[in-house]
Design a protein around this motif. Structure first.
Motif, mmCIF file in Angstrom:
data_model
loop_
_atom_site.group_PDB
_atom_site.id
_atom_site.type_symbol
_atom_site.label_atom_id
_atom_site.label_comp_id
_atom_site.label_asym_id
_atom_site.label_seq_id
_atom_site.Cartn_x
_atom_site.Cartn_y
_atom_site.Cartn_z
ATOM 1 N N SER A 30 81.124 83.196 15.956
ATOM 2 C CA SER A 30 81.762 83.552 14.686
ATOM 3 C C SER A 30 81.927 82.353 13.743
ATOM 4 O O SER A 30 82.353 82.527 12.603
ATOM 5 N N ASP A 31 81.595 81.145 14.205
ATOM 6 C CA ASP A 31 81.597 79.982 13.311
ATOM 7 C C ASP A 31 80.186 79.614 12.863
ATOM 8 O O ASP A 31 79.998 78.634 12.157
ATOM 9 N N ASN A 32 79.203 80.360 13.322
ATOM 10 C CA ASN A 32 77.808 80.098 12.992
ATOM 11 C C ASN A 32 77.415 81.030 11.831
ATOM 12 O O ASN A 32 77.283 82.241 12.002
ATOM 13 N N GLY A 33 77.270 80.450 10.650
ATOM 14 C CA GLY A 33 77.005 81.260 9.462
ATOM 15 C C GLY A 33 75.719 82.059 9.565
ATOM 16 O O GLY A 33 75.653 83.213 9.138
ATOM 17 N N ALA A 69 74.559 76.902 2.432
ATOM 18 C CA ALA A 69 76.001 76.797 2.699
ATOM 19 C C ALA A 69 76.499 78.022 3.473
ATOM 20 O O ALA A 69 77.359 77.903 4.358
ATOM 21 N N MET A 70 75.930 79.189 3.158
ATOM 22 C CA MET A 70 76.344 80.400 3.883
ATOM 23 C C MET A 70 75.862 80.344 5.330
ATOM 24 O O MET A 70 76.587 80.716 6.251
ATOM 25 N N MET A 71 74.635 79.850 5.529
ATOM 26 C CA MET A 71 74.114 79.698 6.900
ATOM 27 C C MET A 71 74.985 78.757 7.723
ATOM 28 O O MET A 71 75.118 78.916 8.930
ATOM 29 N N GLN A 72 75.539 77.758 7.051
ATOM 30 C CA GLN A 72 76.360 76.772 7.752
ATOM 31 C C GLN A 72 77.832 77.190 7.806
ATOM 32 O O GLN A 72 78.675 76.411 8.244
ATOM 33 N N ASN A 73 78.106 78.402 7.341
ATOM 34 C CA ASN A 73 79.460 78.958 7.335
ATOM 35 C C ASN A 73 80.400 78.174 6.426
ATOM 36 O O ASN A 73 81.618 78.203 6.608
ATOM 37 N N LYS A 74 79.835 77.491 5.432
ATOM 38 C CA LYS A 74 80.667 76.791 4.458
ATOM 39 C C LYS A 74 81.112 77.757 3.365
ATOM 40 O O LYS A 74 82.191 77.610 2.812
#
Lengths: 140, 140
Positions: B11-14, A101-106
Motif C-alpha cells: 500500500s506504499d507502492n504507488g 510521482a504517482m508511481m512513487q506514491n508521492k
C-alpha cells in the motif's frame, strides 16, 4: 517577488496559465469528466494550516474556474489528488513528472477514475507546464 | 467472484496501487473482460527502473494479488523507464485483442523494445499471459 504557493492569488494565476496553454487546450479537449482538486497537506511551520485545496473546473481544454478551498470542500470534485507540500513543489515546478510521482506514491489519487487520468496523461503534463510558467514563491 | 487485492506492504507502492486500481476499475467498466481476467494464471513482474519501483502481480483462481517488489519467480518480467511502464495501459488494441501495429503508443513501445529501452523476459512462453494482462489493463 513571485506569487506565494498555495494561495488564492496563485490559484487564479494557475487558471490563467492553463487557459494560455495551447497544448493543454489540445490534449484536454476531450475532458468532460469534472473538477480536479489538488490537496496540499498541512505544513503549519510554512503557514499552511489545515489541508488546503485548489479545485480546478476543467472542461474541454479550458479551465472555467479555480478556487482555493478546504480539503473537505474539495471532496465534491470528481478527482482528488493529495500530496505533501514538498511533493507539490516538485511536481508543479517541473522537477518531477506527475505520473512518476504517482508511481512513487508521492501523489495519491484519493478519489476518481484512474483509467481516465491515464487516458489524459498528456493533458496532465500540460497542466504542470502551465504551473511552471507562474512566477512562484515556494515557502521553505 | 473476481478480486484484485494489494498484498500487505504494497500500500506504499504507488505503482502497485495504480495497477490494482486500473484492474479493478477496468473490470467494473468492462465486465466483458472478466472472462479474460479469470483465465490469467502466473506471475508478472514490472520494474520501473528510473523510478525505483517494482511490483509483482500473481494471478490465479480468479484473483490478482499485487505485491511490492519482485516476489517469487515471475513468468514474465517487464523492465523499462517509468514513462514506458506508464504507457503499457495506453497501448492500442486491434482486432482479436492484439495490439494495433499502427497505434502511436504501440509504435513507441515497439521502438523501445528494438532499442533495448524496454525489455520483456519470459517470452514467447509468457505471451498469452502478457496479452491477456494487456487486455485487462487497457484503457482503449
Amino acid at each position: 517577488m513571485g506569487i506565494r504557493f498555495p494561495s488564492a492569488e496563485w490559484t487564479a494565476a494557475f487558471k490563467d496559465a492553463i487557459n494560455a496553454n495551447e497544448q493543454y487546450a489540445k490534449h484536454g479537449a476531450g475532458w468532460t469528466h469534472g473538477k480536479v482538486a489538488y490537496v496540499v497537506e498541512p505544513r503549519p511551520e510554512l503557514g499552511i494550516e489545515g489541508d488546503t485545496a485548489m479545485v480546478l473546473d476543467l472542461h474541454e481544454g479550458h479551465c472555467r474556474g479555480a478556487v482555493l478551498t478546504s480539503a473537505e470542500a474539495a471532496e465534491e470534485a470528481e478527482f482528488v489528488i493529495f500530496a505533501e507540500y514538498e511533493r507539490w513543489r516538485e511536481v508543479l515546478s517541473g522537477e518531477v513528472d506527475p505520473t512518476k510521482a504517482m508511481m512513487q506514491n508521492k501523489l495519491k489519487l484519493r478519489q476518481g477514475h484512474l483509467p481516465t487520468i491515464v487516458k489524459f496523461v498528456l493533458a496532465s503534463k500540460e497542466l504542470v507546464r502551465a504551473a511552471c510558467t507562474i512566477d512562484t514563491d515556494y515557502p521553505g | 467472484m473476481a478480486s484484485v487485492e494489494l498484498a500487505p506492504g504494497a500500500s506504499d507502492n504507488g505503482l502497485a496501487i495504480m495497477m490494482a486500481t486500473m484492474m479493478s476499475q477496468n473490470l467494473e467498466d468492462h465486465p466483458e473482460r472478466l472472462a479474460t481476467f479469470e483465465r490469467l494464471g502466473g506471475r508478472v513482474a514490472i520494474v520501473a527502473e528510473d523510478a525505483d519501483v517494482a511490483l509483482t502481480m500473481a494471478f490465479g483462481d480468479r484473483r490478482a494479488i499485487v505485491y511490492d517488489g519482485i516476489v517469487g519467480i515471475p513468468d514474465v518480467t517487464v523492465r523499462g523507464s517509468w514513462e514506458l511502464i506508464a504507457d503499457l495501459s495506453r497501448m492500442e488494441n486491434g482486432p482479436f485483442g492484439l495490439p494495433d501495429p499502427k497505434g502511436e503508443v504501440n509504435r513507441t513501445m515497439a521502438r523501445a523494445l528494438r532499442e533495448g529501452r524496454l525489455r520483456i523476459y519470459g517470452l514467447p512462453a509468457g505471451l498469452p499471459l502478457l496479452a491477456r494482462l494487456g487486455t485487462v489493463l487497457s484503457i482503449d
